[in-house]
Design an enzyme around this catalytic site. Structure first.
Site, PDB file in Angstrom:
ATOM      1  N   GLU A  41       0.885  -1.170   0.000  1.00  9.32           N
ATOM      2  CA  GLU A  41       0.000   0.000   0.000  1.00  9.32           C
ATOM      3  C   GLU A  41       0.917   1.213   0.000  1.00  9.32           C
ATOM      4  O   GLU A  41       1.585   1.499   0.984  1.00  9.32           O
ATOM      5  CB  GLU A  41      -0.904   0.016   1.231  1.00  9.32           C
ATOM      6  CG  GLU A  41      -1.796   1.265   1.295  1.00  9.32           C
ATOM      7  CD  GLU A  41      -2.528   1.399   2.625  1.00  9.32           C
ATOM      8  OE1 GLU A  41      -2.655   2.556   3.101  1.00  9.32           O
ATOM      9  OE2 GLU A  41      -2.957   0.375   3.180  1.00  9.32           O
ATOM     10  N   ARG A  45       1.391  10.190   0.883  1.00  7.44           N
ATOM     11  CA  ARG A  45       1.935  11.164   1.821  1.00  7.44           C
ATOM     12  C   ARG A  45       3.229  11.770   1.297  1.00  7.44           C
ATOM     13  O   ARG A  45       3.816  12.629   1.946  1.00  7.44           O
ATOM     14  CB  ARG A  45       2.179  10.501   3.189  1.00  7.44           C
ATOM     15  CG  ARG A  45       0.910  10.264   3.976  1.00  7.44           C
ATOM     16  CD  ARG A  45       1.185   9.680   5.339  1.00  7.44           C
ATOM     17  NE  ARG A  45       1.245   8.227   5.295  1.00  7.44           N
ATOM     18  CZ  ARG A  45       1.634   7.462   6.293  1.00  7.44           C
ATOM     19  NH1 ARG A  45       2.024   8.012   7.421  1.00  7.44           N
ATOM     20  NH2 ARG A  45       1.652   6.149   6.176  1.00  7.44           N
ATOM     21  N   THR A  69      -3.809   6.746   1.944  1.00  7.04           N
ATOM     22  CA  THR A  69      -3.953   8.170   2.263  1.00  7.04           C
ATOM     23  C   THR A  69      -4.563   8.920   1.072  1.00  7.04           C
ATOM     24  O   THR A  69      -4.118   9.999   0.686  1.00  7.04           O
ATOM     25  CB  THR A  69      -2.607   8.807   2.685  1.00  7.04           C
ATOM     26  OG1 THR A  69      -1.876   7.893   3.493  1.00  7.04           O
ATOM     27  CG2 THR A  69      -2.847  10.078   3.502  1.00  7.04           C
ATOM     28  N   LYS A 129     -11.443  -0.355   6.639  1.00  5.65           N
ATOM     29  CA  LYS A 129     -10.186  -0.246   7.368  1.00  5.65           C
ATOM     30  C   LYS A 129     -10.497   0.234   8.790  1.00  5.65           C
ATOM     31  O   LYS A 129     -11.213   1.221   8.960  1.00  5.65           O
ATOM     32  CB  LYS A 129      -9.280   0.756   6.633  1.00  5.65           C
ATOM     33  CG  LYS A 129      -8.012   1.161   7.356  1.00  5.65           C
ATOM     34  CD  LYS A 129      -7.256   2.165   6.484  1.00  5.65           C
ATOM     35  CE  LYS A 129      -6.053   2.745   7.192  1.00  5.65           C
ATOM     36  NZ  LYS A 129      -5.267   3.625   6.310  1.00  5.65           N
TER      37      LYS A 129
END
Length: 208
Positions: A41, A45, A69, A129
């Site tokens: 993943e 960021r 993100t 999640k």
């Protein structure tokens, strides 16, 4: 072809990676694949995220690659263009969920309380999640949520070698997201052998 959930359950742990230099992506993916963790993943960021995903996808077409993100539709577009298999967001943003659904891209949004789980279910989602897992009550909270709601969960945030199997032993957990086998400082310094050792340890420790 396996569904996303089937692939996640088979892998059990998804390394969550913030990569600063896209040129490191191929070497990193090689380490992951060769040591038993053919997945990643890549979090948005860092500015290198999209190019890192492209590089991984070109080098290892069969890797399971998610984008993390993801906070808005522009990032969804960038992730899809880069070649991801699924989207992950830290929170539950209905606009981002709707956009992913419009584009036919699976999304696993972050939730950590009953109201958010119900909102996600209302939008047709059944894989979520649990984030941030440990600060949100950890295993006890997740057991309470999954006792009530028919969803599958990917806990992330504070998952470590000490507690990963506690999470995986919950029937509703499909996989865990973790960073401990891909420390940013080792990636930045291209310590591929050390990362490889951590990945092998992580794989060996699963339900052992």
């Amino acid at each position: 072809m396996s569904t996303l959930n089937e692939r996640l359950k088979q892998l059990q742990v998804i390394p969550v990676i913030a990569i600063k230099n896209a040129d490191d992506a191929v070497a990193l993916s090689k380490v992951l694949v060769e040591n038993g963790m053919p997945c990643a993943e890549i979090t948005f960021r860092t500015p290198a995220a999209a190019q890192a995903i492209k590089n991984m996808r070109e080098a290892y077409p069969d890797m399971l690659i998610g984008a993390g993100t993801v906070l808005n539709s522009e990032t969804v577009d960038a992730a899809i263009d880069a070649g991801v298999d699924f989207i992950v967001s830290p929170g539950f943003n209905p606009n981002t969920v709707k956009y992913c659904q419009q584009r036919g891209m699976p999304i696993i949004p972050g939730v950590n309380n009953p109201s958010l789980v119900e909102q996600a279910m209302e939008m047709g989602l059944d894989t979520l999640k649990f984030f941030p897992a440990e600060p949100s009550g950890g295993v006890a909270m997740l057991k309470a949520l999954t006792a009530v709601y028919p969803v599958t969960i990917m806990p992330t945030g504070g998952v470590s070698p000490k507690n990963v199997n506690d999470y995986l032993n919950i029937d509703a957990v499909v996989a865990c997201g973790g960073t401990w086998m891909v420390p940013a400082n080792l990636i930045d310094n291209q310590k591929w052998d050390e990362i490889g050792a951590l990945v092998r340890e992580a794989v060996a420790a699963l339900n052992s």
